[in-house]
Design an enzyme around this catalytic site. Structure first.
Site: not given
Length: 285
Positions: A71, A75, A96, A115, A140, A166, A226
């Site tokens: 994580t 990454k 990942n 992912d 990411g 960015r 989450y």
């Protein structure tokens, strides 16, 4: 014995881990351990605090391990330490997952990205087939979301960002995949919020001000956060009649893909889902 559909059967104790900083909060150990228990594997899975500078040493000390989930902030760094970068990770520009390259401990590490598969599987559970898509953020996870959109047949989308300077990573992914992008400032009044599918890859709390806008039936809002759940964004979208997809589904399915890659066996998604639901009782899984 379940899990032999890939033609592989692993025996004996092996080790895997999640690497990152911070990492103590990670639910990856819960998911992977529940999978091992269901598969009858005598494997261990731990969480290892690791930054970019420590990554080469951590890997060198564990050359015989079965693999690693990774994580932030690792990454992008995985692509630099890997001996092999698999196509999805190369396209996304981030990984990942680290696996033994060539299937053995002597071949170094292969970087992969689950992912993308996690996002596709999460949307598939809700039968989401968008014609228009808006992504919030340019990190990411946004890069992985772009790759997932190509699997869904979407070749253009809007990206709302706080700082366009960015967004070079997202631009590079779009160029590699042939996805057309339209960049706009991240603002609640942006008309791009009316898309069929809105994917928020923003950190927890950052999307809260966007909850005030109007959401409608027919829309899908996928918030990769989450915990805590529901987010303000998810609650507002649900109140407006939109379909809501939780980041917990992404977490579940990307971990299931990792389990399959590391063990060579079909991941026991039902057992993993049950373990995750117990840990996140307010999340709809």
């Amino acid at each position: 014995m379940r899990g032999e559909s890939l033609g592989l059967r692993l025996s004996g104790a092996r080790s895997a881990a999640v690497l990152g900083r911070p990492v103590a909060h990670s639910l990856s150990p819960l998911l992977h351990r529940s999978a091992y228990a269901e598969l009858g594997l005598d494997w261990t899975y731990t969480a290892i605090d690791c930054g970019v500078a420590e990554l080469p040493a951590v890997l060198a000390e564990r050359a015989d391990w079965a693999g690693f989930s990774c994580t932030m902030p690792l990454k992008r760094a995985l692509l630099d330490v890997a001996d092999e970068v698999r196509p999805v990770a190369a396209a996304v520009g981030a990984a990942n997952t680290l696996l033994p390259a060539g299937g053995s401990a002597s071949g170094g590490w292969a970087a992969d990205n689950t992912d993308v598969a996690g996002i596709v599987a999460a949307l598939a559970e809700h039968a989401v087939a968008p014609r228009s898509v808006t992504i919030l953020g340019a990190g990411g996870t946004a890069q992985a979301a772009l790759a997932a959109l190509t699997v869904l047949g979407v070749d253009a989308c809007s990206v709302l960002v706080r700082d366009p300077a960015r967004a070079d990573g997202v631009r590079a992914v779009a160029e590699r995949l042939g996805v057309g992008l339209a960049f706009r400032p991240l603002a609640a009044e942006a008309p791009e919020f009316g898309a069929d599918l809105v994917i928020s890859t923003l950190p927890a709390g950052v999307a809260d001000p966007l909850a005030a806008r109007r959401w409608t039936p027919g829309q899908t809002v996928f918030d990769v956060v989450y915990s805590p759940w529901p987010t303000a964004l998810a609650a507002a979208a649900d109140a407006g009649g939109a379909r809501v997809v939780s980041g917990a589904l992404l977490l579940l399915h990307q971990a299931a893909a990792q389990v399959s890659l590391m063990t060579g066996q079909e991941a026991p998604v039902s057992a993993m889902r049950a373990a995750l639901a117990a840990a996140l009782p307010t999340t709809d899984l």
